[in-house]
Scaffold this motif. Structure first.
Motif, PDB file in Angstrom:
ATOM      1  N   GLY A  15      -0.542   5.190   7.717  1.00  0.00           N
ATOM      2  CA  GLY A  15       0.635   5.046   6.863  1.00  0.00           C
ATOM      3  C   GLY A  15       1.724   4.139   7.422  1.00  0.00           C
ATOM      4  O   GLY A  15       2.630   3.726   6.686  1.00  0.00           O
ATOM      5  N   GLU A  23       1.693   0.557   5.840  1.00  0.00           N
ATOM      6  CA  GLU A  23       2.174   0.571   4.456  1.00  0.00           C
ATOM      7  C   GLU A  23       3.691   0.778   4.390  1.00  0.00           C
ATOM      8  O   GLU A  23       4.363   0.228   3.527  1.00  0.00           O
ATOM      9  CB  GLU A  23       1.479   1.664   3.643  1.00  0.00           C
ATOM     10  N   THR A  24       4.208   1.576   5.319  1.00  0.00           N
ATOM     11  CA  THR A  24       5.654   1.821   5.311  1.00  0.00           C
ATOM     12  C   THR A  24       6.422   0.564   5.717  1.00  0.00           C
ATOM     13  O   THR A  24       7.471   0.248   5.149  1.00  0.00           O
ATOM     14  CB  THR A  24       5.999   3.020   6.213  1.00  0.00           C
ATOM     15  N   GLN A  56       5.286  -2.506   5.282  1.00  0.00           N
ATOM     16  CA  GLN A  56       5.141  -3.389   4.124  1.00  0.00           C
ATOM     17  C   GLN A  56       6.123  -3.002   3.023  1.00  0.00           C
ATOM     18  O   GLN A  56       6.765  -3.856   2.419  1.00  0.00           O
ATOM     19  CB  GLN A  56       3.709  -3.330   3.578  1.00  0.00           C
ATOM     20  N   ALA A  57       6.240  -1.701   2.781  1.00  0.00           N
ATOM     21  CA  ALA A  57       7.160  -1.232   1.735  1.00  0.00           C
ATOM     22  C   ALA A  57       8.597  -1.650   2.053  1.00  0.00           C
ATOM     23  O   ALA A  57       9.363  -2.006   1.150  1.00  0.00           O
ATOM     24  CB  ALA A  57       7.050   0.276   1.569  1.00  0.00           C
ATOM     25  N   THR A  73       9.829   9.320   8.777  1.00  0.00           N
ATOM     26  CA  THR A  73       8.399   9.121   8.545  1.00  0.00           C
ATOM     27  C   THR A  73       7.704   8.253   9.585  1.00  0.00           C
ATOM     28  O   THR A  73       6.493   8.313   9.727  1.00  0.00           O
ATOM     29  CB  THR A  73       8.144   8.504   7.147  1.00  0.00           C
TER      30      THR A  73
END
Lengths: 200, 200
Positions: free
Chosen positions: A155, A158-159, A161-162, A197
């Motif tokens: 994850g 992706e975090t 990238q987000a 996170t």
């Protein structure tokens, strides 16, 4: 030796002309958009003859992609320096603000004009797609480094990238009206989210 | 009564002409960009005379903002229906995917072309800014409703806004290349984050 001496100032002049053209290309693109930013308009803004402009950049596409590449490199180095100097002391919120700041101002505006024009012009698209991919990878790497996170953890990639996609979306929201206050509140909230996170 | 009967089909025809113009405006904008999308080009694509187009929309700006408003209303109703039917059974990931989906395809492409053109054209900007604000508020309200979250709770409002800004940024990333697979991974990760940070 006189031969070399005579050439040096000419090379300097040539380099200065090129730099002026690149800077003018960015401001024209940001202010006027793609359609109105012809080579002639940029040359005039740079105070350079059209012939000289065409000597440096044979096509309009070459001029604008070179300009974007140049600014990206400059801003990347600037961000790397800032992160190298202060990285470990920077709060997550400060890092988020630096990243969000990348997607604002003249540079982002110019890039946006070029990306969007490329959607309707195949010739431009061909040059912009690899450039966009390279810029994306470089910025991603920098953010991973400064956050000090491990992308092998589920994850995390992706975090990160987000974070960049969010920054891009905020840049677009800031295009027509000043969205700075709202962006500041989202940066604070996003920093909280990252702290909860992402194991740094 | 014959008077009314005679007028009805004419009104139907007029409505159909208007609808064809709006649809053609969106596809032209998405495919060709703002500069190439003149009223003449849209009228031809719609199979309508230029005079009839100008009767319905006195200016180019009026045609395109009406088109965007129309599609926004249609897509909003479609989303509202889908959420009303399935809302409570939808997983957070499914909701995130619906929201991300709003910022893709022909509709988003057309909107993007218009926003970006408005940055360089003050006359267009004047009409696009209030439209963008209204669309933004409506979509925000819908997402708050379907997520069933309470905006009075600290950070909730910013997290919902971030979801929409993230969706917009992903829409932009999807403009020149198919970014669907990456978007799917980010949707999954973002749904996890929402579940951990937003009390539904």
């Amino acid at each position: 030796m006189t031969h070399v001496d005579a050439r040096e100032p000419q090379q300097d002049r040539s380099r200065a002309t090129r730099a002026r053209l690149l800077a003018a290309a960015i401001t024209c693109l940001a202010e006027l958009g793609w359609s109105a930013s012809t080579v002639a308009v940029v040359a005039e803004r740079a105070g350079v003859s059209r012939g000289a402009a065409q000597h440096h950049f044979p096509t309009r596409e070459a001029l604008f992609t070179a300009a974007l590449e140049h600014v990206t490199r400059e801003r990347g180095e600037q961000m790397r320096r800032q992160f190298a100097e202060q990285g470990r002391q920077l709060s997550t919120e400060a890092i988020v603000e630096v990243v969000f700041g990348l997607f604002s101002g003249t540079f982002f505006r110019a890039a946006l004009m070029l990306w969007v024009a490329a959607a309707a012009e195949p010739q431009l698209r061909e040059q912009v797609v690899p450039l966009e991919a390279r810029i994306g990878r470089e910025v991603h790497r920098m953010v991973v480094d400064v956050l000090g996170v491990d992308e092998r953890v589920d994850g995390v990639r992706e975090t990160v990238q987000a974070t960049l996609d969010l920054a891009r979306g905020l840049g677009l929201a800031n295009l027509l009206t000043d969205d700075g206050a709202r962006r500041g509140r989202i940066a604070r909230q996003w920093a909280h989210t990252l702290e909860r996170t992402l194991p740094r």
